[in-house]
Design a protein around this motif. Structure first.
Motif, PDB file in Angstrom:
ATOM      1  N   GLY A 240      51.589  47.687  76.564  1.00 53.24           N
ATOM      2  CA  GLY A 240      52.264  47.173  75.381  1.00 53.24           C
ATOM      3  C   GLY A 240      51.327  46.425  74.457  1.00 53.24           C
ATOM      4  O   GLY A 240      51.378  46.582  73.226  1.00 53.24           O
ATOM      5  N   VAL A 241      50.446  45.621  75.038  1.00 57.69           N
ATOM      6  CA  VAL A 241      49.477  44.867  74.225  1.00 57.69           C
ATOM      7  C   VAL A 241      48.501  45.810  73.532  1.00 57.69           C
ATOM      8  O   VAL A 241      48.183  45.649  72.345  1.00 57.69           O
ATOM      9  N   LEU A 242      48.028  46.836  74.261  1.00 57.57           N
ATOM     10  CA  LEU A 242      47.111  47.802  73.658  1.00 57.57           C
ATOM     11  C   LEU A 242      47.803  48.592  72.551  1.00 57.57           C
ATOM     12  O   LEU A 242      47.198  48.877  71.503  1.00 57.57           O
ATOM     13  N   ALA A 243      49.073  48.946  72.768  1.00 57.69           N
ATOM     14  CA  ALA A 243      49.816  49.663  71.735  1.00 57.69           C
ATOM     15  C   ALA A 243      49.989  48.791  70.497  1.00 57.69           C
ATOM     16  O   ALA A 243      49.864  49.259  69.356  1.00 57.69           O
ATOM     17  N   LEU A 304      44.226  35.586  63.728  1.00 59.66           N
ATOM     18  CA  LEU A 304      45.614  35.747  64.153  1.00 59.66           C
ATOM     19  C   LEU A 304      45.715  36.638  65.381  1.00 59.66           C
ATOM     20  O   LEU A 304      46.421  36.309  66.356  1.00 59.66           O
ATOM     21  N   CYS A 305      44.998  37.759  65.377  1.00 62.51           N
ATOM     22  CA  CYS A 305      45.043  38.680  66.512  1.00 62.51           C
ATOM     23  C   CYS A 305      44.463  38.056  67.773  1.00 62.51           C
ATOM     24  O   CYS A 305      45.023  38.190  68.862  1.00 62.51           O
ATOM     25  N   VAL A 306      43.326  37.359  67.628  1.00 62.35           N
ATOM     26  CA  VAL A 306      42.718  36.700  68.789  1.00 62.35           C
ATOM     27  C   VAL A 306      43.660  35.640  69.355  1.00 62.35           C
ATOM     28  O   VAL A 306      43.832  35.529  70.577  1.00 62.35           O
ATOM     29  N   LEU A 311      47.379  33.914  73.635  1.00 59.82           N
ATOM     30  CA  LEU A 311      48.721  33.461  73.983  1.00 59.82           C
ATOM     31  C   LEU A 311      49.357  34.362  75.030  1.00 59.82           C
ATOM     32  O   LEU A 311      49.938  33.880  76.009  1.00 59.82           O
ATOM     33  N   VAL A 312      49.234  35.671  74.834  1.00 61.34           N
ATOM     34  CA  VAL A 312      49.806  36.606  75.803  1.00 61.34           C
ATOM     35  C   VAL A 312      49.158  36.433  77.168  1.00 61.34           C
ATOM     36  O   VAL A 312      49.832  36.414  78.208  1.00 61.34           O
ATOM     37  N   ARG A 313      47.838  36.290  77.179  1.00 57.88           N
ATOM     38  CA  ARG A 313      47.137  36.119  78.460  1.00 57.88           C
ATOM     39  C   ARG A 313      47.576  34.839  79.173  1.00 57.88           C
ATOM     40  O   ARG A 313      47.821  34.843  80.373  1.00 57.88           O
ATOM     41  N   SER A 314      47.674  33.745  78.439  1.00 54.90           N
ATOM     42  CA  SER A 314      48.007  32.466  79.064  1.00 54.90           C
ATOM     43  C   SER A 314      49.447  32.429  79.560  1.00 54.90           C
ATOM     44  O   SER A 314      49.741  31.786  80.566  1.00 54.90           O
ATOM     45  N   LEU A 315      50.344  33.133  78.894  1.00 59.07           N
ATOM     46  CA  LEU A 315      51.759  33.092  79.265  1.00 59.07           C
ATOM     47  C   LEU A 315      52.146  34.145  80.291  1.00 59.07           C
ATOM     48  O   LEU A 315      53.114  33.967  81.016  1.00 59.07           O
ATOM     49  N   ALA A 316      51.392  35.231  80.358  1.00 54.75           N
ATOM     50  CA  ALA A 316      51.819  36.340  81.200  1.00 54.75           C
ATOM     51  C   ALA A 316      50.808  36.715  82.266  1.00 54.75           C
ATOM     52  O   ALA A 316      51.094  36.649  83.449  1.00 54.75           O
ATOM     53  N   TYR A 317      49.603  37.086  81.863  1.00 53.85           N
ATOM     54  CA  TYR A 317      48.653  37.641  82.819  1.00 53.85           C
ATOM     55  C   TYR A 317      48.289  36.662  83.922  1.00 53.85           C
ATOM     56  O   TYR A 317      48.148  37.041  85.074  1.00 53.85           O
ATOM     57  N   ASP A 318      48.122  35.406  83.590  1.00 51.40           N
ATOM     58  CA  ASP A 318      47.623  34.440  84.572  1.00 51.40           C
ATOM     59  C   ASP A 318      48.693  33.971  85.535  1.00 51.40           C
ATOM     60  O   ASP A 318      48.407  33.250  86.482  1.00 51.40           O
TER      61      ASP A 318
END
Length: 323
Positions: A240-243, A304-306, A311-318
């Protein structure tokens, strides 16, 4: 607290401190080389420092060579972005950041790709499950999924218009110059990333775990919801993130299908016409106002993209599991 329980924290702290130190030194080296007008000195420093770090870590000759050569590509990827940010005029950045047209373009460039990514994941996950389990003729379907990756962007835009525009599959839907058309174009070029990442995640799920769930009384849907999907969740999120990222960067297809659109803009609480996707807006700004004005908008989009990626990494991946 026991020594065993404290050890992982100490290791994690040490690793994090080392990474922060390396990043700080690299940024300092870039700042110095940029300030003296010789950014090529930073490229040399980064490549040599990578080899030195590999040597200090005892990676051996092969490890030192791999780190050095790998850093050459890393510098080629990172240095243009660093130079883009470093060469911006703060006054021009502030002017662009407060420009309502720029704000609307940035909003659209997050909102429309998000809709596209959601559509890619919602429709791509079922296809990824089927591909992961295999079927006759799978190679043909996989080729069709990957085909948008090699189609030129302008051709993708034309294909979307021929397929879904007037006289196409959606005769009552307005595609040309609409947000709907923009999302269709973005989904066409970005869906392969969602499908392929999710498929790889489902392929890595151990089928023995699924069979165990079935023997314990879970039906196929319950097994997927409670076992398969959580184990593949990170891959689905990655897709989803790559898309989303691919949709943010799209220019050619969007420029043909939806050069400018009308969209509801929440800060103004009204529908605004003539809003352009940021890559299209940046290109037009470059043509009309030159490098400095377009560079400031490009920098804002990059930041903005970075920020969203972090944000996605800190909230989900970790955290693991379902994001």
């Amino acid at each position: 607290m026991s020594t065993e329980s404290a050890r992982p924290t100490a290791v994690a702290f040490g690793t994090g401190t080392s990474v922060l130190t390396v990043i700080t030194v690299q940024l300092l080296a870039f700042s110095i080389s940029f300030s003296v007008g010789h950014p090529e000195l930073y490229a040399v420093f980064a490549i040599l420092s990578a080899g030195a770090l590999a040597f200090a870590a005892g990676r051996g000759t092969f490890g030192i060579l791999a780190a050095t050569l790998g850093t050459v590509l890393l510098v080629a990827l990172a240095l243009p972005l660093l130079m883009l940010v470093a060469r911006q005029n703060p006054a021009a950045l502030l002017s662009s950041a407060t420009n309502p047209s720029v704000q609307r373009a940035l909003f659209l460039s997050v909102y429309a790709p998000l809709l596209s990514a959601l559509a890619s994941v919602a429709l791509g996950v079922p296809l990824a499950v089927v591909l992961a389990r295999g079927f006759p003729g799978q190679a043909l379907v996989e080729s069709l999924v990957d085909l948008p990756l090699v189609v030129p962007h302008s051709v993708a835009g034309l294909a979307v218009l021929f397929a879904f525009g007037q006289g196409g599959l959606l005769p009552r839907a307005k595609v040309l110059g609409t947000l709907f058309g923009m999302v269709l174009a973005m989904t066409f070029v970005s869906a392969p990333f969602a499908v392929n990442a999710a498929r790889e995640g489902f392929e890595r799920v151990d089928s023995r775990i699924e069979r165990a769930a079935r023997t314990l009384g879970a039906n196929e849907w319950e097994t997927f919801r409670r076992v398969t999907a959580p184990l593949a969740a990170r891959s689905v999120l990655t897709g989803g993130v790559l898309a989303w990222a691919r949709a943010v960067s799209e220019f050619g297809a969007v420029a043909i299908v939806a050069y400018s659109v009308s969209v509801f803009y929440p800060p103004a609480m009204e529908r605004v016409s003539g809003v352009q996707h940021a890559p299209v807006f940046i290109y037009n700004t470059f043509l009309s106002s030159g490098l400095e004005a377009s560079g400031s908008v490009a920098t804002l989009l990059l930041v903005l993209c970075v920020g969203l990626f972090v944000l996605v990494r800190s909230l989900a991946y970790d955290r693991g599991g379902w994001p």
